[in-house]
Motif scaffolding. Structure first.
Motif, PDB file in Angstrom:
ATOM      1  N   VAL A  29       0.850  -1.179   0.000  1.00  0.00           N
ATOM      2  CA  VAL A  29       0.000   0.000   0.000  1.00  0.00           C
ATOM      3  C   VAL A  29       0.886   1.229   0.000  1.00  0.00           C
ATOM      4  O   VAL A  29       1.885   1.278   0.688  1.00  0.00           O
ATOM      5  N   ALA A  30       0.533   2.234  -0.799  1.00  0.00           N
ATOM      6  CA  ALA A  30       1.412   3.335  -1.164  1.00  0.00           C
ATOM      7  C   ALA A  30       2.242   3.857  -0.009  1.00  0.00           C
ATOM      8  O   ALA A  30       1.763   4.581   0.847  1.00  0.00           O
ATOM      9  N   ARG A  31       3.487   3.455  -0.016  1.00  0.00           N
ATOM     10  CA  ARG A  31       4.470   3.924   0.958  1.00  0.00           C
ATOM     11  C   ARG A  31       3.952   3.897   2.386  1.00  0.00           C
ATOM     12  O   ARG A  31       4.081   4.861   3.130  1.00  0.00           O
ATOM     13  N   ASP A  32       3.333   2.815   2.739  1.00  0.00           N
ATOM     14  CA  ASP A  32       2.880   2.622   4.111  1.00  0.00           C
ATOM     15  C   ASP A  32       1.883   3.680   4.542  1.00  0.00           C
ATOM     16  O   ASP A  32       1.910   4.147   5.681  1.00  0.00           O
ATOM     17  N   SER A  33       1.006   4.090   3.638  1.00  0.00           N
ATOM     18  CA  SER A  33       0.044   5.161   3.924  1.00  0.00           C
ATOM     19  C   SER A  33      -1.382   4.650   3.794  1.00  0.00           C
ATOM     20  O   SER A  33      -1.718   3.947   2.850  1.00  0.00           O
TER      21      SER A  33
END
Length: 846
Positions: free
Chosen positions: A522-526
């Motif tokens: 998931v987008a850069r842990d966001s």
């Protein structure tokens, strides 16, 4: 296929000249490169010619006429065409190269890979763990992966599956003999050359602290190609585990289907753990060998050598690929030949200059092949007889619920309130602090509409986000989207102008939610953002942040967990409290998860409750987090199922009954919560449960009236679901009041539809062209479908090639559902590629 080198791409890696881009993955980018005719210079770790792989890269145009099978006389590793050896070079992301532990692991993996000596594997042939950017080179195979070939051409014939399985088994025998386990055997890791398959990607180093999504939104791994040992979380995967995965791979090759079906991921993993593969579509000639591989006990599985005997593959000088696969391989061979003929690297075309043409050394014809849509999957097996009895069972359970539970008018959805009397028009609803794809905080999908919430000066607008949208939320003051390039972008709801954006920290600590075989990125842990009045709350880089809605300024931040296992993860905000998933502070090493409540005003921690209480196996992995809030109660998913806490004090109020343990979400309406769960068996019937909103005790349970589709919205007068179109159900009987099938896009184009919501007194949803609304009467009776074209909507489009032959699916390239966020009589529609439109919801009069 080959892609052009982007601006800033390396032109040389170690001893190799970089020629084109092959893709990107969890480690970094992958390039096609060429070494010198007599092998690259350098030390033993960087010698492409030393590898044991023989003819690993042979494709069409390379001895395609005789199609000879590999033998001891075959040449060095890598594909040699017109001077030089061709290799695939994988580079490591810069955000992990500073970690000494990662470099040590990478160095060990290079040494382990050097032990492999197989004619059937594209073995690593060089690497350097100590260079500024670590890299690893493997023999290049100019051909499609097995997954690409099956998606394009369908299942393989029996003879091809036999030969494929025998050669991959021989590769495993060679690996196991050298003391190497593959650990990641799946269709994407078997490349097809004209003279047979080549196994790739074994023993590749992966960082234990790698981010959980690359900037391009890469999703890696396929649960159906795990072994029971992987699912159980075993620390030691054996050689028999590779054989199990090979059985799954052969089932896929022969049927075009994943062997353990689809549905909820936990259900798929359960089937894997029990070896419950559906082999009914596997040809009878292959079924005994495949079944032997898929034995639940590792001791009962054949060795690779024994599997070769079971497959009884006839030796053949020409590999028995069907004509379509040979043509597919030929495209790769011709593409490589064009690149060689060009004499230089493949570069991105320069933009057209109005002052005159700009000449760029681009290879002609490389991008002329049209994108091909995946082959339609074979029809699923016939439904078990018990599914056909669903309506009779529904009627019986409805009657039982009415008698035993005293639920009166609401049988399917036994709401405890009286049905409202008919009115000419619904009154203006209360203010809503924010809306996302599930509606408001109660997750019911019901969004009251209040004209007072319309932004001052609003008029229809359209905008474009800088990258594809990946989860949005809207309110009176802001519309915020997470994007696949690892950012948040905020727009003014009145005009669509950008208010602020924020780039998240890509070097933050992150989680790997499954084994190294199955990781959801998931987008850069966001997480998804949550809008609540004047605040935007999100988690990025393991930091829970409360930001000002209009400026994006961070007001406070606290430690928290980012996305757990699924993309939909988000914090929950209600009544001045932020609820988020956190680590259990005193037990960080076991990765136990807690639910923590913070003050929205200043970030003070109010209370914490553990959601997991023991080590979690891979089959149990899911998003343990808050899922809904209503009337002072916060609901969360725990290791034991749904739980309910007092939002202010954290006092436990209830836990889901055993009958509803398989529910992972809840929709709250009045005095009841509604959820849908499905058992772990392949043919388990989806069941709807009505729960007491405070104690979570089951009031009634009935089979789903719509096959296996859970409701998207649960209102007092209508239940709305999407099942090949929008269906509106009567909550008293479960009968379908109206059905609006979706219209298929023109041939060759693709599109998706948003999840429907109940916005005021109408059902609202959208596709890539229009907004659809169905007004409901006070009794829930539909008044007919209204179609409103959306200015600026992208329309159906040609689907991009979203799957990578080595790593999986690029989320940023997928055709994904739009989101409709209705606030104050305005619908904000966000499309997957980043287009945004704001239109007025239709008025009372048609």
């Amino acid at each position: 296929m080959l892609g052009p080198l982007r601006e800033g791409a390396p032109r040389r890696i170690g001893p190799y000249e970089v020629l084109a881009r092959l893709g990107a993955g969890g480690m970094g980018e992958v390039f096609l490169a060429r070494g010198a005719e007599d092998g690259p210079e350098g030390g033993p770790e960087a010698r492409a010619g030393d590898g044991p792989e023989a003819r690993a890269g042979d494709g069409a145009g390379a001895r395609a006429g005789d199609g000879a099978r590999p033998g001891p006389e075959d040449g060095p590793a890598g594909r040699s065409v017109g001077g030089g050896t061709f290799v695939a070079v994988k580079t490591v992301r810069r955000d992990v190269v500073g970690d000494p532990a990662f470099r040590d692991r990478f160095r060990r993996e290079i040494r382990v890979a050097s032990l492999v000596d197989s004619l059937y594997a594209a073995a690593p042939v060089g690497g350097d763990a100590d260079s500024e950017v670590p890299w690893l080179a493997t023999a290049y195979v100019p051909g499609p992966s097995l997954s690409q070939a099956v998606r394009r051409g369908g299942p393989l014939p029996v003879a091809a599956v036999r030969a494929l399985g025998a050669d991959v088994a021989r590769a495993l025998a060679d690996l196991h003999g050298a003391g190497v386990l593959h650990r990641d055997l799946k269709p994407g890791n078997v490349m097809l050359s004209v003279d047979g398959p080549r196994l790739i990607d074994f023993g590749i180093a992966r960082s234990s602290t790698a981010t959980t999504m690359t900037a391009t939104g890469l999703m890696v791994g396929t649960p159906s190609f795990m072994s029971p040992e992987h699912v159980a979380g075993a620390r030691r995967v054996t050689a028999a585990s590779d054989v199990f995965c090979l059985g799954s791979l052969l089932c896929y090759a022969a049927t075009g289907e994943d062997p353990f079906g689809d549905g909820p991921l936990a259900a798929v993993l359960y089937r894997v753990s029990q070896a419950e593969a559906d082999l009914s579509r596997v040809p009878e000639e292959l079924r005994p060998a495949v079944a032997a591989c898929l034995a639940v006990d590792p001791a009962d599985r054949p060795t690779p050598a024994r599997l070769v005997e079971l497959l009884a593959a006839e030796p053949a000088k020409v590999f028995p690929w069907p004509e379509g696969v040979r043509d597919h391989i030929g495209e790769y061979g011709r593409e490589l030949a064009q690149l060689v003929a060009s004499g230089g690297p493949l570069l991105e075309a320069a933009p057209v200059d109005p002052r005159g043409p700009v000449v760029t050394p681009e290879v002609p014809g490389l991008h002329s092949v049209p994108t091909l849509a995946p082959v339609a999957a074979p029809a699923p097996p016939a439904e078990p007889p018990r599914r056909k009895r669903g309506r009779r069972a529904l009627a019986a359970l409805l009657a039982l619920a009415a008698v035993a539970g005293g639920v009166g008018a609401y049988l399917l959805w036994p709401e405890g309130t009286e049905q409202p009397p008919a009115k000419a028009a619904p009154p203006a609803g209360p203010r809503v602090p924010g809306v996302d794809d599930r509606g408001t905080a109660d997750a019911s999908g019901v969004v009251p509409q209040n004209a007072a919430q319309r932004p001052a000066g609003w008029k229809p607008w359209r905008a474009k986000l800088r990258a594809p949208a990946f989860g949005c939320s809207a309110g009176e003051k802001v519309l915020v989207c997470r994007t696949t390039d690892g950012r948040y972008e905020a727009l003014d709801p009145a005009s669509g102008k950008k208010l602020w954006d924020a780039e998240v920290d890509s070097e933050s600590p992150t989680d790997s939610y499954m084994s190294d075989r199955v990781v959801y990125f998931v987008a850069r842990d966001s997480t998804r953002p949550t809008v609540h009045d004047g605040s935007v709350v999100l988690v990025t880089g393991r930091r829970l942040q409360a930001r000002d809605a209009r400026t994006g300024v961070v007001r406070w931040e606290k430690p928290a967990l980012g996305p757990q296992y699924i993309w939909a993860t988000r914090p929950l905000v209600a009544d001045g409290i932020v609820f988020a998933a956190t680590e259990v502070a005193e037990d960080v090493e076991s990765e136990r998860v807690a639910l923590t409540a913070f003050s929205l005003a200043d970030g003070r921690r109010l209370w914490t409750k553990a959601l997991t209480n023991s080590a979690i196996s891979n089959a149990e992995r899911r998003a343990y987090e808050p899922v809904a809030y209503a009337k002072g109660i916060v609901y969360a998913l725990s290791q034991g199922g749904l739980v309910a806490y007092d939002g202010k004090t954290g006092t436990l109020l209830g836990e889901a009954d055993p009958d509803a343990k398989d529910c992972h979400e809840i929709k709250v309406l009045g005095d009841s919560g509604y959820c849908a769960g499905i058992g772990n068996h392949r043919y388990s019937q989806l069941t709807f449960h009505a729960l007491d909103a405070r104690t979570l005790a089951v009031k009634a349970s009935v089979p789903a009236p719509l096959a296996s589709v859970a409701p998207a919205a649960v209102g007092p007068n209508a239940v709305v679901a999407f099942d090949k179109g929008v269906k509106i159900l009567d909550p008293r009987t479960g009968e379908t009041l109206a059905s609006y099938p979706v219209k298929a896009p023109p041939s060759g184009l693709a599109q998706e539809w948003s999840s429907p919501l109940l916005a005021g007194d109408q059902v609202v949803y959208a596709d890539f062209s229009s907004l659809y609304t169905v007004r409901l009467g006070a009794d829930g009776k539909p008044a007919g479908l209204k179609v409103t074209p959306v200015p600026g909507a992208p329309g159906p489009r040609v689907a991009e090639e979203a799957r990578d032959p080595l790593y999986g699916t690029f989320v940023a390239r997928q055709v994904r559902s739009p989101e409709v966020l209705p606030v104050g009589g305005i619908a904000y529609i966000v499309y997957d590629k980043g287009a945004v439109a704001s239109v007025e919801l239709p008025g009372e009069k048609e």
